[in-house]
Each structure stands twice: as structure tokens, then as C-alpha cells.
Design a protein around this motif. Structure first.
Motif, PDB file in Angstrom:
ATOM      1  N   GLU A  73       0.925  -1.140  -0.021  1.00 55.59           N
ATOM      2  CA  GLU A  73      -0.118  -0.016  -0.055  1.00 55.59           C
ATOM      3  C   GLU A  73       0.730   1.339  -0.111  1.00 55.59           C
ATOM      4  O   GLU A  73       0.646   2.147  -0.789  1.00 55.59           O
ATOM      5  CB  GLU A  73      -0.980  -0.013   1.240  1.00 55.59           C
ATOM      6  CG  GLU A  73      -2.028   1.058   1.077  1.00 55.59           C
ATOM      7  CD  GLU A  73      -2.647   1.110   2.508  1.00 55.59           C
ATOM      8  OE1 GLU A  73      -3.509   1.817   2.749  1.00 55.59           O
ATOM      9  OE2 GLU A  73      -3.013   0.063   2.927  1.00 55.59           O
ATOM     10  N   LEU A  74       2.001   1.130   0.901  1.00 52.34           N
ATOM     11  CA  LEU A  74       2.833   2.417   0.849  1.00 52.34           C
ATOM     12  C   LEU A  74       3.726   2.499  -0.266  1.00 52.34           C
ATOM     13  O   LEU A  74       3.896   3.703  -0.917  1.00 52.34           O
ATOM     14  CB  LEU A  74       3.814   2.147   2.104  1.00 52.34           C
ATOM     15  CG  LEU A  74       4.548   3.416   2.298  1.00 52.34           C
ATOM     16  CD1 LEU A  74       3.738   4.859   2.460  1.00 52.34           C
ATOM     17  CD2 LEU A  74       5.526   3.309   3.586  1.00 52.34           C
ATOM     18  N   GLY A  75       3.834   1.526  -0.925  1.00 50.54           N
ATOM     19  CA  GLY A  75       4.583   1.324  -2.085  1.00 50.54           C
ATOM     20  C   GLY A  75       3.883   2.034  -3.356  1.00 50.54           C
ATOM     21  O   GLY A  75       4.287   2.673  -4.163  1.00 50.54           O
ATOM     22  N   GLU A  76       2.675   1.577  -3.306  1.00 54.60           N
ATOM     23  CA  GLU A  76       1.756   2.222  -4.416  1.00 54.60           C
ATOM     24  C   GLU A  76       1.874   3.759  -4.333  1.00 54.60           C
ATOM     25  O   GLU A  76       1.848   4.252  -5.275  1.00 54.60           O
ATOM     26  CB  GLU A  76       0.291   1.629  -4.279  1.00 54.60           C
ATOM     27  CG  GLU A  76       0.299   0.447  -4.667  1.00 54.60           C
ATOM     28  CD  GLU A  76      -1.033  -0.354  -4.480  1.00 54.60           C
ATOM     29  OE1 GLU A  76      -2.188   0.495  -4.161  1.00 54.60           O
ATOM     30  OE2 GLU A  76      -1.321  -1.406  -4.457  1.00 54.60           O
ATOM     31  N   LEU A  77       1.707   4.231  -3.051  1.00 52.85           N
ATOM     32  CA  LEU A  77       1.958   5.597  -2.946  1.00 52.85           C
ATOM     33  C   LEU A  77       3.228   6.324  -3.569  1.00 52.85           C
ATOM     34  O   LEU A  77       3.005   7.332  -4.150  1.00 52.85           O
ATOM     35  CB  LEU A  77       1.613   5.971  -1.562  1.00 52.85           C
ATOM     36  CG  LEU A  77       0.075   5.748  -0.886  1.00 52.85           C
ATOM     37  CD1 LEU A  77      -0.058   6.107   0.548  1.00 52.85           C
ATOM     38  CD2 LEU A  77      -0.763   6.530  -1.602  1.00 52.85           C
ATOM     39  N   ARG A  78       4.323   5.757  -3.339  1.00 51.68           N
ATOM     40  CA  ARG A  78       5.541   5.916  -3.555  1.00 51.68           C
ATOM     41  C   ARG A  78       5.508   6.010  -5.224  1.00 51.68           C
ATOM     42  O   ARG A  78       5.935   6.865  -5.700  1.00 51.68           O
ATOM     43  CB  ARG A  78       6.546   5.136  -2.971  1.00 51.68           C
ATOM     44  CG  ARG A  78       6.802   5.289  -1.598  1.00 51.68           C
ATOM     45  CD  ARG A  78       7.781   4.073  -0.942  1.00 51.68           C
ATOM     46  NE  ARG A  78       7.759   4.273   0.215  1.00 51.68           N
ATOM     47  CZ  ARG A  78       8.577   3.328   0.777  1.00 51.68           C
ATOM     48  NH1 ARG A  78       8.892   2.258   0.352  1.00 51.68           N
ATOM     49  NH2 ARG A  78       8.626   3.393   2.351  1.00 51.68           N
ATOM     50  N   VAL A  79       5.049   5.022  -5.914  1.00 46.11           N
ATOM     51  CA  VAL A  79       5.027   4.830  -7.133  1.00 46.11           C
ATOM     52  C   VAL A  79       4.163   5.942  -7.817  1.00 46.11           C
ATOM     53  O   VAL A  79       4.556   6.685  -8.844  1.00 46.11           O
ATOM     54  CB  VAL A  79       4.357   3.680  -7.677  1.00 46.11           C
ATOM     55  CG1 VAL A  79       4.179   3.417  -9.327  1.00 46.11           C
ATOM     56  CG2 VAL A  79       5.385   2.425  -7.239  1.00 46.11           C
ATOM     57  N   LYS A  80       3.144   6.384  -7.119  1.00 47.48           N
ATOM     58  CA  LYS A  80       2.259   7.563  -7.747  1.00 47.48           C
ATOM     59  C   LYS A  80       3.024   8.536  -7.604  1.00 47.48           C
ATOM     60  O   LYS A  80       2.899   9.516  -8.576  1.00 47.48           O
ATOM     61  CB  LYS A  80       0.928   7.613  -6.839  1.00 47.48           C
ATOM     62  CG  LYS A  80      -0.001   8.533  -7.135  1.00 47.48           C
ATOM     63  CD  LYS A  80      -1.450   8.219  -6.374  1.00 47.48           C
ATOM     64  CE  LYS A  80      -2.335   9.393  -7.039  1.00 47.48           C
ATOM     65  NZ  LYS A  80      -1.971  10.810  -6.650  1.00 47.48           N
ATOM     66  N   LYS A  81       3.645   9.003  -6.620  1.00 49.03           N
ATOM     67  CA  LYS A  81       4.473  10.092  -6.470  1.00 49.03           C
ATOM     68  C   LYS A  81       5.676  10.267  -7.641  1.00 49.03           C
ATOM     69  O   LYS A  81       5.872  11.288  -8.099  1.00 49.03           O
ATOM     70  CB  LYS A  81       5.278  10.341  -4.961  1.00 49.03           C
ATOM     71  CG  LYS A  81       4.162  10.791  -4.145  1.00 49.03           C
ATOM     72  CD  LYS A  81       4.971  11.355  -2.919  1.00 49.03           C
ATOM     73  CE  LYS A  81       4.197  11.979  -1.841  1.00 49.03           C
ATOM     74  NZ  LYS A  81       4.724  12.457  -0.539  1.00 49.03           N
ATOM     75  N   THR A  82       6.208   8.968  -7.967  1.00 52.06           N
ATOM     76  CA  THR A  82       7.224   8.954  -8.886  1.00 52.06           C
ATOM     77  C   THR A  82       6.756   9.358 -10.416  1.00 52.06           C
ATOM     78  O   THR A  82       7.191  10.084 -11.104  1.00 52.06           O
ATOM     79  CB  THR A  82       7.675   7.493  -8.863  1.00 52.06           C
ATOM     80  OG1 THR A  82       8.577   7.423  -7.701  1.00 52.06           O
ATOM     81  CG2 THR A  82       8.853   7.254 -10.225  1.00 52.06           C
ATOM     82  N   TYR A  83       5.286   8.880 -10.648  1.00 56.88           N
ATOM     83  CA  TYR A  83       4.763   9.138 -11.866  1.00 56.88           C
ATOM     84  C   TYR A  83       4.574  10.730 -12.086  1.00 56.88           C
ATOM     85  O   TYR A  83       4.337  11.032 -13.195  1.00 56.88           O
ATOM     86  CB  TYR A  83       3.503   8.186 -12.091  1.00 56.88           C
ATOM     87  CG  TYR A  83       3.887   7.066 -12.760  1.00 56.88           C
ATOM     88  CD1 TYR A  83       4.852   6.668 -13.726  1.00 56.88           C
ATOM     89  CD2 TYR A  83       3.656   5.630 -11.975  1.00 56.88           C
ATOM     90  CE1 TYR A  83       5.024   5.582 -14.238  1.00 56.88           C
ATOM     91  CE2 TYR A  83       3.936   4.348 -12.377  1.00 56.88           C
ATOM     92  CZ  TYR A  83       4.938   4.062 -13.643  1.00 56.88           C
ATOM     93  OH  TYR A  83       5.097   2.947 -14.124  1.00 56.88           O
ATOM     94  N   GLU A  84       4.088  11.213 -10.738  1.00 60.24           N
ATOM     95  CA  GLU A  84       3.906  12.713 -10.951  1.00 60.24           C
ATOM     96  C   GLU A  84       4.774  13.467 -11.240  1.00 60.24           C
ATOM     97  O   GLU A  84       4.929  14.496 -11.865  1.00 60.24           O
ATOM     98  CB  GLU A  84       3.288  13.207  -9.558  1.00 60.24           C
ATOM     99  CG  GLU A  84       1.906  12.616  -9.243  1.00 60.24           C
ATOM    100  CD  GLU A  84       1.518  12.662  -7.813  1.00 60.24           C
ATOM    101  OE1 GLU A  84       2.278  13.383  -6.926  1.00 60.24           O
ATOM    102  OE2 GLU A  84      -0.041  12.708  -7.466  1.00 60.24           O
TER     103      GLU A  84
END
Length: 408
Positions: A73-84
Motif C-alpha cells: 500500500e505504501l509502495g503504491e503511494l511512492r509509485v504514484k508520486k514517482t509518476y507525478e
């Protein structure tokens, strides 16, 4: 180099899987221990930025990102920030872990980068630890349709070659963007009206004002700076008619009254709407205000975070003006900083700040994203000129924007 605003620098971002050596690479490029390095996958959690200079490109920002293969779940948030981060990336570096080799993962990331029309450089890291062959490298290049540079970030091998490729691939805007350079000529006087009130930062000018003054000087013209209450006297004492008057949007009404009709007048925010984004689309967006109905939702988006004053432009004044025009209640949401909401379908209008803290790619992404969702978007300066009845004078010098505004 140290004083160049982040928003005016070329943004170079590094992407790849966890533990591919992205943080080591940014440390090698900057020759500093900027990013935390560890053998533990997922050490980088939030994007890390470092300002530096790469000649002849000039000032740049290098951004280290979390691994795009992060899990949980936390990793998904990190990936979302990376794509931003891609939304403000001018040049991307895709890192392949040489000890693992090319996989479908890197191919998918490359596709996303290319879909956004971002120039990209491919890097194979950990050359000193890898067992791949020249034939493997050739096959990877063929599959990706991308030249791959071999480096060892840890030992700093191949870093100079990578820097040369950054110089080669760095995008340059053919328009040679200028804030006012195409509106003035050498020897012109330009009057800048800068209110000094409780919202003004103590002891300094805000960034758009500083950048506009510098652009005027770069174009061999003369900048005359005054406050709104001294404008009339300033114009009388000049002895020569200025080629342009530029005002802070919040003083638009008084400045317009005190500026003769034969002198072109605009605002810093309108100039930045053109410099950072798409003035024509923002002018088109302001026309949507008269279509708002009571109960509609409006998003007010700002590219920075700041201390809000009691009569803040985004929190207080703009909502008040829009409610007065609509003649009923409107729901407002606010966003700030580098995060832009995904749920734009909820809104009938987006009102954006002047974007002085965002780079052009990020602002163009926001405008394009809103357009793709059929949500009109306008910026502060265009909206203020509209609600104060100063359109089309404020965009008189921009014929296409004026034509769009006057269309039925």
C-alpha cells in the motif's frame, strides 16, 4: 547558478526499479552525497531534487525517484508520486540494473515516458558488477530502440559520457520563451506597478516581478518600478511614453484608470500565463465563469505553499468574486504544491495561480489534463482582469487570445 529559480531550470528525472542504483547515479552526477544510498530496496521514498549546473545546458534540477516496482500500500503511494514527477520532467534517464538485465518492466516504463513525449536516455548501471555481454547489450538496445550508456555509479565510471548525452538530448524550446522580450525593443521604457501591502514579502520582490525586470534588462530596455498610488505621477515625469505598463493583478483596476488608453497595459500573471502555459486556453477558460450555476464545484490550484493572509487572493477574494458573478453559492476546493488532483471530473472550473513556482512542462501538463477532461481552466490574472471589466484591454497585445475572448 545558485540563484536561478527551480522553476526556470531544466528538470532531469531518474527512473527505474528499486535498487537499480538511481540514488548512486544522482550522487555521481552531482559529485555530492545528495541521495541516501543503501542495499535495502525502497530506500528512496519521496522524490529528491538537487540543483546543479551542466554546461552548456546551464542550471538544471536532477530528481531522484522511488523505484517504480515498489510494492504494498505504501509502495503504491511512492509509485504514484514517482509518476507525478513525469509531469514536470524535461529529460528522463531510465536506469537498468546491469546485474538483472532488461525486463518487461523497463519496457513498460519507457512506453509511459515516450507517451508523454519526454526525451529519454538509457543507462545500464553496475557495469563493474555485471555479467551481461556485448550481445546482450545490443539486443536490449534493439528491443528498446534506445542507445544504452554503460556506467558504474559507485565507481563513477561512464559519468562524463552520460553528462555529454544529457547535453546532446536536452530539449531546447524553438520559441526561445521570453516574458516580455517579444513585446518590447531596445531603449523602451517599461513601467512595472508593484503594490507594497501586507501580502508583499518583507524586504524583497516576488519571483515574477524579479524575473520580469531581468527579462526587460536582458532585452536592453529600461524598467521603471513604482507603486500603484505613484503611477500617475511616474507617467507624468517620465518625459517619454512607456511602451508597456505591467501591474500586479490586484491593482489592475486603479492602474487601468491611471494608465492612458494609448499605452498597452497587462499584468504579471497574464504574462506568466503565456510564458509558463497556454494563454489562449486560459482565456477560453475564463468565459466558462458565466456558465457556472449555484451548487457547482470549483478547484483553486496553486503551484506553491504559502502563508495565507486574512484577505488571501485564492482563499478569499476569488471565491467571493465568483459567487457574486454566479449569484449563488459555489463549492470550492483547494490544492497546492506539486500535486495536482486526479478527480477533475468533479469540477466545473479550475482557477490556477500564475505558476511562477512551476516549470513550463508541469503547467502545460495541468492545462492539457484539464482539457482532456473537458474542464475549463483559467489563471488568476486572466480571471481578475475579467471580473474587474478589464478584458480585452489586458490582452490587447495578444491578438489570438483577444479573438478567442471576443468569440460568441
Amino acid at each position: 547558478m545558485n540563484t536561478t529559480p527551480i522553476s526556470s531550470r531544466l528538470h532531469i528525472a531518474i527512473f527505474g526499479r528499486r535498487n537499480a542504483g538511481k540514488s548512486s547515479l544522482i550522487n555521481a552526477l552531482t559529485n555530492q552525497e545528495v541521495a541516501l544510498v543503501s542495499d535495502v530496496a525502497g530506500t528512496t521514498t519521496d522524490p529528491v531534487s538537487k540543483a546543479m549546473e551542466i554546461l552548456p545546458i546551464g542550471p538544471v534540477v536532477i530528481i531522484d525517484t522511488a523505484g517504480l516496482d515498489d510494492t504494498g500500500e505504501l509502495g503504491e503511494l511512492r509509485v504514484k508520486k514517482t509518476y507525478e514527477v513525469l509531469n514536470r520532467t524535461d529529460l528522463a534517464i531510465l536506469v537498468i540494473d546491469g546485474t538483472i538485465g532488461l525486463s518487461e518492466f523497463e519496457e513498460n516504463v519507457l512506453k509511459i515516458i515516450r507517451d508523454k513525449n519526454i526525451p529519454v536516455i538509457g543507462v545500464i548501471n553496475k557495469k563493474d558488477l555485471s555479467q551481461y555481454s556485448e550481445e546482450d547489450k545490443r539486443k536490449w538496445e534493439e528491443k528498446l530502440k534506445l542507445e544504452l550508456i554503460e556506467v558504474s555509479a559507485l565507481k563513477k565510471h561512464g559519468i562524463e559520457t552520460l553528462k555529454m548525452m544529457l547535453i546532446k538530448k536536452a530539449p531546447y524550446d524553438d520559441r526561445e520563451l521570453s516574458i516580455v522580450g517579444d513585446l518590447i525593443k531596445p531603449g523602451d521604457f517599461v513601467v512595472l506597478v508593484i503594490p507594497i501591502d501586507k501580502a508583499a514579502p518583507k524586504g524583497r520582490l516576488i519571483l515574477p516581478q524579479q524575473q520580469t525586470i531581468r527579462d526587460i534588462l536582458d532585452n536592453d530596455a529600461m524598467a521603471i518600478v513604482t507603486k500603484e498610488h505613484e503611477l500617475k505621477e511616474t507617467l507624468q515625469n517620465l518625459g517619454k511614453k512607456p511602451s508597456l505598463v505591467i501591474t500586479d493583478s490586484q491593482a489592475f483596476l486603479k492602474v487601468s484608470a491611471d494608465t492612458p488608453k494609448d499605452i498597452p497595459l497587462t499584468s504579471f500573471s497574464i504574462l506568466f500565463a503565456r510564458y509558463k502555459g497556454d494563454l489562449e486556453e486560459l482565456v477560453r477558460g475564463v468565459k466558462a465563469i458565466k456558465k457556472l450555476k449555484p451548487g457547482d464545484k470549483v478547484l483553486i490550484a496553486e503551484g506553491c505553499t504559502h502563508h495565507r493572509q486574512s484577505d488571501d487572493i485564492g482563499k478569499v477574494k476569488i471565491p467571493r468574486w465568483i459567487r457574486q458573478i454566479v449569484g449563488g453559492d459555489i463549492q470550492f476546493d483547494w490544492s497546492s504544491g506539486i500535486t495536482f488532483p486526479d478527480n477533475l471530473e468533479e469540477y466545473s472550473l479550475i482557477v490556477h495561480c500564475g505558476a511562477c513556482m512551476l516549470n513550463r512542462r508541469e503547467m502545460m501538463y495541468r492545462i492539457s489534463y484539464a482539457k482532456s477532461k473537458n474542464i475549463p481552466i483559467v489563471n488568476y490574472g486572466v480571471l481578475i482582469a475579467y471580473v474587474q471589466g478589464l478584458m480585452p484591454r489586458a490582452i490587447e497585445m495578444f491578438p489570438l487570445a483577444k479573438m478567442i475572448y471576443e468569440e460568441e
